[in-house]
Design a protein around this motif. Structure first.
Motif, short mmCIF file in Angstrom:
data_model
loop_
_atom_site.label_atom_id
_atom_site.label_comp_id
_atom_site.label_asym_id
_atom_site.label_seq_id
_atom_site.Cartn_x
_atom_site.Cartn_y
_atom_site.Cartn_z
N GLN A 80 -24.47 24.75 30.08
CA GLN A 80 -25.78 24.32 29.60
C GLN A 80 -26.87 24.74 30.59
N THR A 81 -27.92 25.34 30.08
CA THR A 81 -29.05 25.72 30.92
C THR A 81 -30.33 25.23 30.25
N LYS A 82 -31.35 25.04 31.05
CA LYS A 82 -32.62 24.55 30.51
C LYS A 82 -33.30 25.65 29.71
N LEU A 83 -33.89 25.26 28.59
CA LEU A 83 -34.60 26.21 27.76
C LEU A 83 -36.00 26.43 28.31
N ASP A 84 -36.44 27.69 28.29
CA ASP A 84 -37.79 28.00 28.75
C ASP A 84 -38.79 27.17 27.93
N PRO A 85 -39.75 26.53 28.58
CA PRO A 85 -40.69 25.65 27.87
C PRO A 85 -41.55 26.36 26.83
N SER A 86 -41.63 27.68 26.89
CA SER A 86 -42.43 28.42 25.90
C SER A 86 -41.67 28.61 24.59
N LEU A 87 -40.40 28.17 24.57
CA LEU A 87 -39.55 28.38 23.40
C LEU A 87 -39.10 27.05 22.81
N THR A 88 -38.67 27.11 21.58
CA THR A 88 -38.09 25.94 20.93
C THR A 88 -36.84 26.36 20.18
N GLU A 89 -35.87 25.46 20.07
CA GLU A 89 -34.63 25.75 19.36
C GLU A 89 -34.38 24.71 18.27
N SER A 90 -33.80 25.15 17.18
CA SER A 90 -33.47 24.24 16.08
C SER A 90 -32.13 24.64 15.49
N PRO A 91 -31.34 23.67 15.01
CA PRO A 91 -30.02 23.98 14.45
C PRO A 91 -30.13 24.63 13.07
N VAL A 92 -29.16 25.49 12.78
CA VAL A 92 -29.05 26.15 11.48
C VAL A 92 -27.63 25.97 10.97
N LEU A 93 -27.47 25.58 9.72
CA LEU A 93 -26.15 25.41 9.13
C LEU A 93 -26.06 26.25 7.85
N LEU A 94 -24.98 27.01 7.75
CA LEU A 94 -24.71 27.81 6.56
C LEU A 94 -23.44 27.28 5.91
N LYS A 95 -23.54 26.79 4.69
CA LYS A 95 -22.38 26.31 3.96
C LYS A 95 -21.64 27.49 3.34
N THR A 96 -20.32 27.54 3.56
CA THR A 96 -19.49 28.59 2.96
C THR A 96 -18.43 27.93 2.08
N ALA A 109 -31.54 35.67 23.41
CA ALA A 109 -32.44 34.86 22.58
C ALA A 109 -33.71 34.50 23.35
N GLU A 110 -33.56 34.13 24.61
CA GLU A 110 -34.73 33.74 25.40
C GLU A 110 -35.61 34.95 25.70
N ALA A 111 -35.01 36.09 25.98
CA ALA A 111 -35.79 37.29 26.26
C ALA A 111 -36.59 37.70 25.02
N LEU A 112 -35.98 37.60 23.85
CA LEU A 112 -36.67 37.92 22.61
C LEU A 112 -37.81 36.94 22.36
N GLY A 113 -37.50 35.65 22.54
CA GLY A 113 -38.50 34.62 22.28
C GLY A 113 -39.74 34.76 23.13
N LYS A 114 -39.56 35.15 24.38
CA LYS A 114 -40.70 35.33 25.28
C LYS A 114 -41.56 36.51 24.86
N ASP A 115 -41.00 37.40 24.03
CA ASP A 115 -41.76 38.55 23.54
C ASP A 115 -42.19 38.34 22.07
N ASN A 116 -42.21 37.07 21.68
CA ASN A 116 -42.67 36.69 20.34
C ASN A 116 -41.75 37.22 19.23
N ILE A 117 -40.46 37.21 19.51
CA ILE A 117 -39.45 37.61 18.53
C ILE A 117 -38.44 36.47 18.40
N ALA A 118 -38.21 35.99 17.19
CA ALA A 118 -37.26 34.91 16.96
C ALA A 118 -35.83 35.46 16.96
N SER A 119 -34.84 34.57 17.03
CA SER A 119 -33.44 34.99 16.96
C SER A 119 -32.58 33.87 16.41
#
Length: 430
Positions: free
Chosen positions: A127-143, A194-204
């Motif tokens: 576990q590592t701390k998330l950069d404060p400029s980013l946010t994370e949310s869970p995603v669930l795909l039903k199969t 994911a964090e590198a993308l997020g800091k460049d305004n790209i979601a993942s």
């Protein structure tokens, strides 16, 4: 590193490694093992071997090995349960003179089909701390068979539509962060992407593979096919397509995930805007595995060749040397057949969107020749070779021991040239 093996369990592939409660038969087996080991009765242990195990490790050989083991380590003080996944129990074995990880496999007749001791390592906190400029949310795909669980990373202050990258994991029981804890591989590489993308305004969106982590399923390993991974990725692409926050969808596949990504991109024609292959094989998977097994003893490579010959005829090889149990046990041979049929070069030719191929020069698992093969198959693709980058996308020398040591150092950053290459490619998309 001290390594004492009754036989070797490969860690290249294991279809199921999500943790469950310890089955009663595993509890009973470890109690008997401790009792007979401490009582100098190795023959009583080998009596419970499966026929395949006994053929590979005859009782007299096992007796000699056990006696040597005891002379070094002394009495077995305790066997503490750590985790269980179908077909494999993992324990902390504490001897008088050392602590080891004990991996135990039982077949459907409760016979010992696998037994290995390796140097014990304390669990690593991933576990590592998330950069404060980013946010994370869970995603669930039903199969049809369960749920695929993932994490969507976006800039905290998202305004307007932005690109999103679907990150597809490599081979083995790899989680959404790029870790395989059961094999001692802790990299956090996908989380860092994911964090590198997020800091460049790209979601993942990154996710636990089917049967790994929180991606629970009732599916049995005998029914798993390579196409299942493609179906999961395709379902996630459709979720992202329906999300009005995103302007473009880019599929990024790492290692085995490169092939999954190719197939997904083709199947999702019109919904995917670009494809990125990271350390992707340029040959069929069976050829890659044979290359990787060259460093193993001859009986291992010969055993795999026998299994491969059987699979090429469409037949399951029920008798597998214990040294190949994790790689080619009968339960996963249908999966292997479904995987081996794909030729990456042919699949990449079908991709109609912009392609980036990234390969590290010190990758010990996938070589520069693979990247070259992919480039030849798709001449319009952008090929980026990152100097001194290994398979987990970190700085590493070609020396094998030092290179592999980075697989357990999650604090190491991604190779900067890798990050730059990905960002520049996405920024350049029209």
């Amino acid at each position: 590193m001290m390594r004492i093996c009754f036989f070797i369990i490969a860690i290249f592939f294991s279809a199921k490694l999500f943790s469950q409660a310890e089955p009663a038969k595993y509890t009973a087996a470890t109690i008997k093992f401790k009792k007979f080991y401490n009582a100098d009765m190795p023959d009583s242990i080998s009596k419970d071997f499966s026929p395949e195990m006994l053929a590979a490790v005859p009782a007299d050989k096992f007796k000699t090995t056990t006696q040597q083991l005891k002379s070094q380590l002394g009495q077995l003080v305790s066997i503490d349960f750590q985790k269980y996944s179908p077909g494999l129990g993992v324990y902390k074995a504490s001897f008088q003179n050392g602590v080891f990880t004990l991996n135990l496999s039982l077949n459907d007749k409760d016979q010992i089909a696998g037994l290995v001791l390796t140097a014990y390592q304390q669990p690593v906190n991933t576990q590592t701390k998330l950069d404060p400029s980013l946010t994370e949310s869970p995603v669930l795909l039903k199969t049809l068979t369960g749920t695929i669980a993932g994490t969507l990373t976006t800039p905290a202050n998202l305004t307007g539509k932005i690109p999103v990258v679907l990150i597809i994991a490599g081979s083995g029981p790899t989680d959404r962060n790029g870790n395989t804890p059961g094999a001692g591989v802790i990299t956090n590489s996908y989380k860092m992407i994911a964090e590198a993308l997020g800091k460049d305004n790209i979601a993942s969106l990154r996710y636990d593979k089917r049967m790994v982590g929180e991606s629970a399923t009732g599916q049995k390993e005998e029914s798993l096919r390579f196409d299942d991974y493609v179906d999961d990725a395709l379902g996630l692409v459709n979720l992202l397509k329906d999300d009005q926050r995103f302007s473009k969808i880019i599929v990024l596949g790492h290692s085995e995930g490169s092939l999954v990504g190719m197939l997904t991109t083709v199947a999702a024609e019109g919904n995917v805007n670009a494809f990125i292959s990271v350390a992707g094989a340029g040959r069929r998977a069976d050829e890659v595995i044979k290359e990787q097994l060259k460093a193993q003893p001859a009986y291992v490579t010969e055993g795999f060749e026998k299994v491969l010959d059987s699979l090429k005829r469409g037949r399951i090889q029920k008798k597998v040397d214990p040294s190949l149990y994790a790689l080619a046990r009968p339960g996963i041979q249908n999966y292997l057949m479904s995987w081996f049929k794909f030729e990456p070069k042919e699949e990449l030719r079908k991709v109609k969107v912009p392609v980036l191929i990234i390969q590290g020069s010190t990758d010990l698992q996938v070589g520069l020749a693979d990247a070259t093969n992919l480039k030849k198959a798709k001449s319009a693709a952008t090929l980026t070779i990152v100097p001194n980058m290994n398979h987990i996308l970190k700085e590493a020398p070609i020396d094998r021991e030092k290179n592999m040591a980075t697989y357990k150092q999650p604090e190491l950053p991604l190779k900067p040239e890798f990050v730059t290459g990905v960002l520049e490619f996405i920024r350049g998309l029209k």
